[in-house]
Write a protein that holds these residues in place. Structure first.
Motif, PDB file in Angstrom:
ATOM      1  N   HIS A  97      22.280  45.539  42.668  1.00  0.00           N
ATOM      2  CA  HIS A  97      21.355  47.150  43.338  1.00  0.00           C
ATOM      3  C   HIS A  97      21.009  47.519  44.533  1.00  0.00           C
ATOM      4  N   GLU A  98      22.189  48.386  44.992  1.00  0.00           N
ATOM      5  CA  GLU A  98      22.693  48.954  47.158  1.00  0.00           C
ATOM      6  C   GLU A  98      22.105  50.374  46.715  1.00  0.00           C
ATOM      7  N   PRO A  99      22.193  50.276  47.964  1.00  0.00           N
ATOM      8  CA  PRO A  99      22.130  51.741  48.312  1.00  0.00           C
ATOM      9  C   PRO A  99      23.743  52.179  48.502  1.00  0.00           C
ATOM     10  N   SER A 100      23.775  53.582  47.970  1.00  0.00           N
ATOM     11  CA  SER A 100      25.847  53.807  47.464  1.00  0.00           C
ATOM     12  C   SER A 100      26.000  53.827  50.054  1.00  0.00           C
ATOM     13  N   ILE A 101      27.662  53.399  49.741  1.00  0.00           N
ATOM     14  CA  ILE A 101      27.984  53.755  51.260  1.00  0.00           C
ATOM     15  C   ILE A 101      27.929  55.145  51.557  1.00  0.00           C
ATOM     16  N   SER A 102      28.546  56.488  50.479  1.00  0.00           N
ATOM     17  CA  SER A 102      28.820  57.300  50.951  1.00  0.00           C
ATOM     18  C   SER A 102      27.617  57.903  51.111  1.00  0.00           C
ATOM     19  N   GLY A 103      28.558  59.080  52.552  1.00  0.00           N
ATOM     20  CA  GLY A 103      27.269  59.511  53.066  1.00  0.00           C
ATOM     21  C   GLY A 103      27.612  61.150  52.681  1.00  0.00           C
ATOM     22  N   VAL A 104      28.296  61.826  51.944  1.00  0.00           N
ATOM     23  CA  VAL A 104      28.298  62.832  51.194  1.00  0.00           C
ATOM     24  C   VAL A 104      27.478  62.918  50.266  1.00  0.00           C
ATOM     25  N   GLY A 105      26.810  64.115  50.306  1.00  0.00           N
ATOM     26  CA  GLY A 105      25.475  65.042  49.358  1.00  0.00           C
ATOM     27  C   GLY A 105      24.600  64.073  49.624  1.00  0.00           C
ATOM     28  N   PRO A 106      23.557  64.280  48.597  1.00  0.00           N
ATOM     29  CA  PRO A 106      21.707  63.376  48.383  1.00  0.00           C
ATOM     30  C   PRO A 106      22.662  61.710  48.408  1.00  0.00           C
ATOM     31  N   PRO A 107      21.372  60.828  48.721  1.00  0.00           N
ATOM     32  CA  PRO A 107      21.114  59.784  48.888  1.00  0.00           C
ATOM     33  C   PRO A 107      21.260  59.309  47.440  1.00  0.00           C
ATOM     34  N   SER A 108      21.669  57.956  47.027  1.00  0.00           N
ATOM     35  CA  SER A 108      22.509  57.892  45.977  1.00  0.00           C
ATOM     36  C   SER A 108      22.488  55.953  45.763  1.00  0.00           C
ATOM     37  N   TRP A 109      21.911  56.052  44.587  1.00  0.00           N
ATOM     38  CA  TRP A 109      21.908  53.946  44.876  1.00  0.00           C
ATOM     39  C   TRP A 109      23.246  53.844  43.209  1.00  0.00           C
ATOM     40  N   ARG A 110      23.983  52.737  43.805  1.00  0.00           N
ATOM     41  CA  ARG A 110      24.678  52.224  43.329  1.00  0.00           C
ATOM     42  C   ARG A 110      24.096  50.665  42.760  1.00  0.00           C
ATOM     43  N   MET A 111      24.794  50.860  41.594  1.00  0.00           N
ATOM     44  CA  MET A 111      24.254  49.647  40.513  1.00  0.00           C
ATOM     45  C   MET A 111      25.542  49.306  39.799  1.00  0.00           C
ATOM     46  N   THR A 112      25.534  47.914  40.025  1.00  0.00           N
ATOM     47  CA  THR A 112      27.125  46.772  39.032  1.00  0.00           C
ATOM     48  C   THR A 112      26.222  45.745  38.224  1.00  0.00           C
ATOM     49  N   CYS A 113      26.835  45.843  36.743  1.00  0.00           N
ATOM     50  CA  CYS A 113      26.923  45.287  35.840  1.00  0.00           C
ATOM     51  C   CYS A 113      28.388  44.422  35.050  1.00  0.00           C
ATOM     52  N   GLN A 114      28.470  43.215  35.995  1.00  0.00           N
ATOM     53  CA  GLN A 114      29.246  42.677  35.587  1.00  0.00           C
ATOM     54  C   GLN A 114      29.404  41.802  33.914  1.00  0.00           C
TER      55      GLN A 114
END
Length: 343
Positions: A185-202
């Protein structure tokens, strides 16, 4: 509460916390029970009703979580199309997502992973709960790591509430730890658009840190008497074998009339029924049973695949498990339902 087999799980700070499966399942049962009772009050506002519905769902979710954590790693694993599972979950969530003001998008490609379908569904539901924890847009994406083998379920969310400490993300952490799924669970690296979070489950492989520590299985008390009611002789025989194998007693009957006679021998610790609680012939029997023994665990066998739900105490809803999967679910369900009833 006295728990003979306490275990440890990791907290957000890395410290060890003693947790009992009975505590968590009992907490879920009491949340569901209280919300159901309050829903019957008159004069409730629409927001209050929605909150109570959400609390009821959370209570049942906590109980089902214990069932999921109790499933052995790779138990009943089978090939599942991850993208198809996401689309199916999306359809089931459309009404609730609209109510919350959340928009969900499914992307990616068809990827086959070997996983227990019920556990995968639980993980997807928890991710959707997390992504829709606040109004906003989120995407679930099926991503392949290699030609064959593990795959990533990646979610990107713009909801401000979708932070690492959000409840459903923490519940998913418990499931992932128990079954060896890598979770980030980490902040999205993209600087485009509103702040977002990126989550991955393997999914698709068991990692070295896979552990079932944190929640232990609730056991059926030794010599507990379990009343089994079912027209099918094979089901009665199979249930009796499973119950006797863990040191409990199985009293198996084929009809409601025989069940009434069996109650004269004493109160059971739980009832397992293949006859629907809504069946006209059985309805009066089960209503009388609930009135006399309101906390008696009641488990209904159903013919749908992959059904494994917990009861809502005093809410008129029994626990339900799939008839075809008794070998993997009956003892576990009985253990939890009896433990909750005694809390």
């Amino acid at each position: 509460m006295n728990n003979p087999n306490p275990t440890q799980t990791e907290s957000l700070t890395g410290a060890s916390v003693r947790v009992s499966s009975t505590i968590l399942s009992s907490l879920g049962a009491h949340i569901a029970q209280s919300s159901i009772r309050l829903q019957q009050e008159t004069g409730l506002s629409a927001p209050a009703k929605n909150t109570l519905f959400e609390l009821e769902a959370l209570g049942l979710e906590l109980q089902e979580l214990v069932h999921g954590l109790d499933v052995p790693i790779w138990s009943n694993a089978e090939p599942v199309d991850l993208l198809a599972a996401l689309h199916n979950a999306h359809r089931l969530w459309l009404t609730e997502l609209a109510r919350r003001g959340s928009v969900m998008q499914v992307t990616g490609k068809s990827i086959i992973v070997r996983v227990n379908p019920a556990l995968l569904q639980q993980a997807i539901d928890l991710l959707i709960e997390h992504g829709s924890s606040g109004p906003g847009h989120f995407t679930l994406d099926a991503e392949s790591l290699q030609t064959e083998g593990p795959a990533l379920l990646r979610m990107t969310s713009t909801a401000e509430e979708a932070l690492p400490h959000e409840l459903h993300w923490q519940l998913l952490r418990l499931v992932a730890r128990a079954h060896g799924w890598a979770l980030t669970h980490e902040p999205s690296i993209s600087g485009v658009g509103p702040p977002s979070w990126r989550m991955t489950c393997q999914f698709g492989q068991t990692l070295a840190f896979a552990s079932t520590e944190g929640l232990t299985r609730a056991r059926i008390p030794a010599r507990a008497r379990i009343l089994v009611i079912d027209h099918d002789e094979f089901t009665r025989l199979h249930a009796a074998q499973l119950i006797q194998a863990v040191g409990a007693r199985a009293d198996c009957v084929s009809s409601i009339q025989q069940a009434r006679l069996a109650l004269k021998d004493g109160d059971p610790a739980a009832v397992v029924t293949g006859i629907s609680v809504d069946d006209p012939e059985a309805q009066e029997f089960f209503e009388d049973l609930r009135e006399r023994l309101p906390h008696l665990p009641l488990i209904e066998l159903v013919d749908q695949a992959f059904v494994f739900t917990t009861s809502a105490p005093q809410g008129g809803a029994p626990a339900r498990i799939a008839r075809q999967d008794l070998a993997n679910t009956l003892v576990s369900s009985l253990g939890q339902e009896i433990a909750v009833s005694e809390w």
